[in-house]
Design a protein around this motif. Structure first.
Motif, PDB file in Angstrom:
ATOM      1  N   UNK A   1       0.844  -1.204   0.000  1.00  0.00           N
ATOM      2  CA  UNK A   1       0.000   0.000   0.000  1.00  0.00           C
ATOM      3  C   UNK A   1       0.879   1.254   0.000  1.00  0.00           C
ATOM      4  N   UNK A   2       1.897   1.272   0.841  1.00  0.00           N
ATOM      5  CA  UNK A   2       2.813   2.411   0.863  1.00  0.00           C
ATOM      6  C   UNK A   2       3.588   2.553  -0.437  1.00  0.00           C
ATOM      7  N   UNK A   3       3.958   1.431  -1.043  1.00  0.00           N
ATOM      8  CA  UNK A   3       4.696   1.473  -2.307  1.00  0.00           C
ATOM      9  C   UNK A   3       3.823   1.987  -3.444  1.00  0.00           C
ATOM     10  N   UNK A   4       2.548   1.656  -3.428  1.00  0.00           N
ATOM     11  CA  UNK A   4       1.637   2.179  -4.447  1.00  0.00           C
ATOM     12  C   UNK A   4       1.516   3.693  -4.308  1.00  0.00           C
TER      13      UNK A   4
ATOM     14  N   UNK B   1       2.933  14.691 -15.375  1.00  0.00           N
ATOM     15  CA  UNK B   1       3.633  14.483 -16.628  1.00  0.00           C
ATOM     16  C   UNK B   1       4.989  13.813 -16.491  1.00  0.00           C
ATOM     17  N   UNK B   2       5.440  13.537 -15.280  1.00  0.00           N
ATOM     18  CA  UNK B   2       6.720  12.860 -15.073  1.00  0.00           C
ATOM     19  C   UNK B   2       6.442  11.376 -14.897  1.00  0.00           C
ATOM     20  N   UNK B   3       7.002  10.580 -15.807  1.00  0.00           N
ATOM     21  CA  UNK B   3       6.733   9.136 -15.762  1.00  0.00           C
ATOM     22  C   UNK B   3       7.754   8.412 -14.891  1.00  0.00           C
ATOM     23  N   UNK B   4       9.024   8.671 -15.100  1.00  0.00           N
ATOM     24  CA  UNK B   4      10.075   7.936 -14.407  1.00  0.00           C
ATOM     25  C   UNK B   4      10.772   8.807 -13.373  1.00  0.00           C
ATOM     26  N   UNK B   5      10.077   9.130 -12.298  1.00  0.00           N
ATOM     27  CA  UNK B   5      10.735   9.832 -11.197  1.00  0.00           C
ATOM     28  C   UNK B   5      11.324   8.783 -10.266  1.00  0.00           C
ATOM     29  N   UNK B   6      12.206   9.216  -9.368  1.00  0.00           N
ATOM     30  CA  UNK B   6      12.844   8.250  -8.469  1.00  0.00           C
ATOM     31  C   UNK B   6      11.826   7.611  -7.536  1.00  0.00           C
ATOM     32  N   UNK B   7      10.817   8.361  -7.104  1.00  0.00           N
ATOM     33  CA  UNK B   7       9.813   7.769  -6.216  1.00  0.00           C
ATOM     34  C   UNK B   7       8.974   6.716  -6.939  1.00  0.00           C
ATOM     35  N   UNK B   8       8.664   6.942  -8.208  1.00  0.00           N
ATOM     36  CA  UNK B   8       7.869   5.945  -8.931  1.00  0.00           C
ATOM     37  C   UNK B   8       8.691   4.690  -9.228  1.00  0.00           C
ATOM     38  N   UNK B   9       9.982   4.855  -9.504  1.00  0.00           N
ATOM     39  CA  UNK B   9      10.833   3.692  -9.767  1.00  0.00           C
ATOM     40  C   UNK B   9      11.009   2.868  -8.500  1.00  0.00           C
ATOM     41  N   UNK B  10      11.340   3.532  -7.375  1.00  0.00           N
ATOM     42  CA  UNK B  10      11.500   2.804  -6.117  1.00  0.00           C
ATOM     43  C   UNK B  10      10.172   2.241  -5.623  1.00  0.00           C
ATOM     44  N   UNK B  11       9.077   2.939  -5.869  1.00  0.00           N
ATOM     45  CA  UNK B  11       7.763   2.428  -5.494  1.00  0.00           C
ATOM     46  C   UNK B  11       7.415   1.170  -6.260  1.00  0.00           C
ATOM     47  N   UNK B  12       7.684   1.171  -7.573  1.00  0.00           N
ATOM     48  CA  UNK B  12       7.432  -0.015  -8.387  1.00  0.00           C
ATOM     49  C   UNK B  12       8.313  -1.176  -7.945  1.00  0.00           C
ATOM     50  N   UNK B  13       9.580  -0.896  -7.642  1.00  0.00           N
ATOM     51  CA  UNK B  13      10.492  -1.935  -7.168  1.00  0.00           C
ATOM     52  C   UNK B  13      10.011  -2.518  -5.835  1.00  0.00           C
ATOM     53  N   UNK B  14       9.515  -1.662  -4.956  1.00  0.00           N
ATOM     54  CA  UNK B  14       8.988  -2.129  -3.672  1.00  0.00           C
ATOM     55  C   UNK B  14       7.742  -2.982  -3.870  1.00  0.00           C
ATOM     56  N   UNK B  15       6.898  -2.618  -4.823  1.00  0.00           N
ATOM     57  CA  UNK B  15       5.695  -3.409  -5.113  1.00  0.00           C
ATOM     58  C   UNK B  15       6.089  -4.804  -5.593  1.00  0.00           C
ATOM     59  N   UNK B  16       7.057  -4.880  -6.496  1.00  0.00           N
ATOM     60  CA  UNK B  16       7.486  -6.171  -7.035  1.00  0.00           C
ATOM     61  C   UNK B  16       8.090  -7.045  -5.934  1.00  0.00           C
ATOM     62  N   UNK B  17       8.990  -6.480  -5.137  1.00  0.00           N
ATOM     63  CA  UNK B  17       9.648  -7.273  -4.098  1.00  0.00           C
ATOM     64  C   UNK B  17       8.671  -7.719  -3.014  1.00  0.00           C
TER      65      UNK B  17
END
Length: 102
Positions: free
Chosen positions: A48-51, A60-76
């Motif tokens: 939930x926090x990662x989402x 308009x920003x697709x690949x920010x650091x928070x979205x990349x780390x959030x996606x990585x946290x969701x996967x792990x």
């Protein structure tokens, strides 16, 4: 004299690693299944926090650091949850009575 906040947080993180290691390895084998259930619940909160982190990027920003780390946290966390369910089912299957063929 004031302690640097980074050093303070780093020391808490390192202490939590040691405490977690000793807590997990001191659990008796009969309690591993309930322990896996608790870690699955914790991982669901992490998802939930990662989402929220993944969606917190700017307009308009697709690949920010928070979205990349959030996606990585969701996967792990998802791998941890599904792996935990598989281990839990396997351990519970060990305690089921086997049917005798007639």
């Amino acid at each position: 004299m004031e302690i640097d906040p980074f050093i303070f947080r780093l020391s808490i993180f390192i202490l939590s690693i040691f405490v977690g290691y000793y807590v997990v390895w001191s659990v008796t084998p009969s309690l591993h299944t309930p322990l896996m259930s608790v870690t699955n619940a914790i991982s669901s909160v992490i998802i939930v926090g990662a989402i929220i982190a993944a969606l917190s990027g700017g307009e308009g920003v697709i690949f920010s650091s928070s979205s990349i780390f959030g996606f990585l946290a969701i996967v792990l966390a998802a791998v941890n949850i599904f792996g935990g369910f598989l281990v839990t089912q396997r351990m519970l299957a060990m305690y089921k009575k086997k049917k005798k063929d007639k």
